[in-house]
Design a protein around this motif. Sequence first.
Motif: not given
Lengths: 340, 340, 340, 340
Positions: A247, A250, A252-253, A276, A278, A280, C247, C250, C253, C276, C278
């Motif tokens: 991670e 990160k 951030y929305d 959220d 996220w 990736p 957060e 979590k 995936d 990922d 999320w």
Amino acid sequence: MIRVGVIGYGYWGPNLARNFSECPDTVLTAVADPREGRLADARRRFPGVRTMTSADDIFGSPDIDAVAIVTPVATHAALALAALEAGKHVLVEKPLASSVADGERMVAEAARRGLTLMVDHTFVYTPAVRLIRKLVDEGELGDLYYYDSVRINLGMFQHDVNVLWDLAVHDLSIMDYVLGGRPNAVSATGMSHVPGKPVDVAYLTMFFEGTLLAHVHASWLAPVKVRRTLIGGSRRMIVFDDLESSEKVKVYDKGISVDPSPENVYQGLVGYRSGDMWAPQLPVADALQTEIAHFAECINQKGTPVTDGEAGLRVVRLLEAATASLDAHGLAVPVPGGLR
Amino acid sequence: MIRVGVIGYGYWGPNLARNFSECPDTVLTAVADPREGRLADARRRFPGVRTMTSADDIFGSPDIDAVAIVTPVATHAALALAALEAGKHVLVEKPLASSVADGERMVAEAARRGLTLMVDHTFVYTPAVRLIRKLVDEGELGDLYYYDSVRINLGMFQHDVNVLWDLAVHDLSIMDYVLGGRPNAVSATGMSHVPGKPVDVAYLTMFFEGTLLAHVHASWLAPVKVRRTLIGGSRRMIVFDDLESSEKVKVYDKGISVDPSPENVYQGLVGYRSGDMWAPQLPVADALQTEIAHFAECINQKGTPVTDGEAGLRVVRLLEAATASLDAHGLAVPVPGGLR
Amino acid sequence: MIRVGVIGYGYWGPNLARNFSECPDTVLTAVADPREGRLADARRRFPGVRTMTSADDIFGSPDIDAVAIVTPVATHAALALAALEAGKHVLVEKPLASSVADGERMVAEAARRGLTLMVDHTFVYTPAVRLIRKLVDEGELGDLYYYDSVRINLGMFQHDVNVLWDLAVHDLSIMDYVLGGRPNAVSATGMSHVPGKPVDVAYLTMFFEGTLLAHVHASWLAPVKVRRTLIGGSRRMIVFDDLESSEKVKVYDKGISVDPSPENVYQGLVGYRSGDMWAPQLPVADALQTEIAHFAECINQKGTPVTDGEAGLRVVRLLEAATASLDAHGLAVPVPGGLR
Amino acid sequence: MIRVGVIGYGYWGPNLARNFSECPDTVLTAVADPREGRLADARRRFPGVRTMTSADDIFGSPDIDAVAIVTPVATHAALALAALEAGKHVLVEKPLASSVADGERMVAEAARRGLTLMVDHTFVYTPAVRLIRKLVDEGELGDLYYYDSVRINLGMFQHDVNVLWDLAVHDLSIMDYVLGGRPNAVSATGMSHVPGKPVDVAYLTMFFEGTLLAHVHASWLAPVKVRRTLIGGSRRMIVFDDLESSEKVKVYDKGISVDPSPENVYQGLVGYRSGDMWAPQLPVADALQTEIAHFAECINQKGTPVTDGEAGLRVVRLLEAATASLDAHGLAVPVPGGLR
């Protein structure tokens, strides 16, 4: 098969040497370093490699196609120019040179001779930075608001350059690759805490056209190691923490929403969006391996490296302007060329 | 028993009101706010409290000994001066005033009348900051090298002051209490990302005599909340993370060691010391409760508050200079009085 | 408007009292506690509330519709039965009762009288746990592999129940709500480190049909506070850390992929999927407020609470079996009813 | 100079080979592995090393003094016995053997022949574990209350042993070195989530004389990697987090205080002590290098290894008992020998 000589076998040189020895398109042919002890180490590690105490022996070897220069910054230009004059392709450790004038000479010489000149901006070849560029390019962040980086630890003092040339250079290389715009002025402050030594704690602000602002905190005097970059945009924001084992990136929305109707701007209504987060999955790839393969490919196919001499030069322009601003206690200093 | 009127019942006012109502030496007598809804809240929360829509009613109440001013910064001076003229002791939310000139009038008026004027620099009353001051005072850190603080989050935009007046003010108040010296110049950079609104991301460097350097990064536009301060000295270094539930203050037995013999300074030998880390247990104490008790004690015993008007004024001088530097893109601006 | 009496005004009682006083459908009418000092606190906090030293006065008050029982576990059953017999709806702090027999009497009595009996499984009403249930219900995790929770801190020792009844009860209530299946046996181990006191460190394994396994580590003797739950499935895995300010949940995936072809199962090829992460934005909602509103709604509309007496009883069955297993050093003890 | 042959060149073998090649008292003479590709890797990495597809060639080489066995657990005993019979000293990867009977044969054979038999309990040679043992030995923790470890990650499934033999073995080896007592019984629970494969999630409780309790959570199915051990005592408590880059060991001055007077024990008064936290600086030392040097020294000086065959056997006894308990769903299984 590109035959490579590595000049300088100190802290970073062995890493490059190893990658040249492992890359299928290159072979590690020679290592040069004035210290006989380092050369003995190189021979133990890479049996069969030729070692020499003078870089001139590398330049004079017709069976060497390319050199990697991994020496103190002040020596980059002279060595690179000699290598180019000897017809070798050149990879230079970051920063490209210790002055803009030197960097310009290197770029011009490489262009004149049609040789590959590449700078070792390693971060550009990491999966994390490549993902960040992709997100920026695709507009995922919206309009860019800021790039903010903290790159601090205890040590290691350099003798010939201040902490910006040692640590902030990483951020400048990342910014050069990731951000679309170019800074037109910088303001830097800092301090040296050891008599006679370069500035060891420094802060660098970079102004872009529009409202994008960038800042780097670089220090050799921090009790903890931090490698954290925030990139804020109107749609999303990124936290890139290079010390996270997983991670690292990160997304951030989060952001602000400004009501554009005139009465609301007047009333000053700013809303906050929180959504959220996220992280990736990043591909597993070794940055240095990617970089060396790219160097070999550029030589073989006469391509332009992602981190070519021009990229190195853009970064040196910023560092030179930043050093001038440091001396003037934060006075904004314009940058001629900016980033890409 | 000191009878207190609270002026302004928005975000922070209820906290002060609650503490006045709970402190054994004070009684919450009245609350003033132009918004009737807020007053209804106050009456529900504090049955029996008098409420009024105008601060003037508080100034005119002979049964009120002291007031707390918890209103937008621009109104601090006028309200405080009116209160002092009415013979009331005054506690003002930080920052003390929106200009040095205003602050000076407030300090002078309080002195002339022999009334207590105190500024709500809350952090000064926290166990963490008190411990840090103790460590600094006792020389545990050695010579101070730097104070570096990151104070960022998403929101909350102020309409009348930039982000330095909202967030960096906390660090300036901590520095005023903890550090021995005073900054003689500041350099600030920043940007507003919302048309017509104040600067929302800012960086502030403060220069001291000697090699002490201070820096604050303040932002309303960060995806994560950070409250982290590094204080570096020649003997030890501190990390103060206010968001840690335990171990807020960590003391690192780390630093550099410089060989003072001339030949070694010349050779540039800098060594690193790395030792234990220690997180002292902090007493459990509510900062606001400590502060209110101190305010009452200063009134009762005619003492000088730790965060008196002068302390508030020193901070405003820095903020005013910082704002001037912001407008000049980082140009260093001298600070007349500095910190204590 | 439901008129509520709160029985027990120690650590948790004031929280329930406050929420009853703030909920639009309930009114806090009375507080009972044998300690006069606690009642004085209640009167100061809730002016106008009736206070009494005996719960009987609450049962005898015709103007009280419902009671909340917030007393030591051993007293739950007698108080709840008395309240039900007096025609009051009942909310009981967790765990519902100190024995299955007691719990069964409570459930039967409530059913006989058509009164609402609800247990205060607070976590079930948090946005985090509700999101987790949604993810499980919608199959986002795939087949469930395990539920693993660490719930440890220093203190607070209970006198009448072991640490499973105090801390693991939270996980049992979450599992009862989130997981589809029911454990059919438990194995528990633990130790008391203070002579004469209940077990303070305990480990509880729960076996389900199929390959789902659950485990809770509960301790009053840990130097750090941990509240971390892992939930693993064949498609995705969750980390729920209740101490994270943002957060909290979590979703990873990640998982394993097993080649189902017979030869590969034979060869033992297990692959790993890594993707990922999320962290969904959680709605801001106060769990206790949600719970109290739900209690009021169930009374008004004769509905069945999500955490009804049966849910409380299922959890008590597990705790009783776990305590038997503890005494038998981990011997698996069957659970009659299991979770839902 | 001890001439060493490494048997097995898979995941861990290359690490041992490298350390034998770098240790001043040993020389890497031969590598055996049935896979020709692995041997090619070994020759590239260690030019001049002899490679062979059969371990028998190593046993038959008179110029090899010692062997390292780095093969699947099931093969340890046969290979070690053959090596001992050929007069070689033996280092075996953990766990020592796949059964107590096998382990006993190995220990007996080594004793009969006066050869060194050592097990690769690597953690015992880390600075962190050595510090912890020192703190325990010197009474800094007081009476030991518990050892609790979480050792989980995604992968890597073993084919021939369950997850306790792969991961919990590390904790058993640490406990064997650090704790004074020995467990007299174990209770284990777990589950296999892949048909036909060993248990992949397991929980192991160990009972000692007195009130010391130990527990290990081991898993190949966790979305995050955790390596965290809590050790609680009556005076202090330790958190050992092996994934921390610095501050791996934190010592908490926390605990409970029990009033020993009869009336207070009766009343159940338990107090909590909360004090400073301290993270001692650990020496920088490579565990494997320390271990290999110790192996060489034991051979040269006929000394007894810290992790001798007996230590390996004590751990295997626990693993065998744990596996029996796993099969019996947590039934406590006595352990004949326990730890040291």
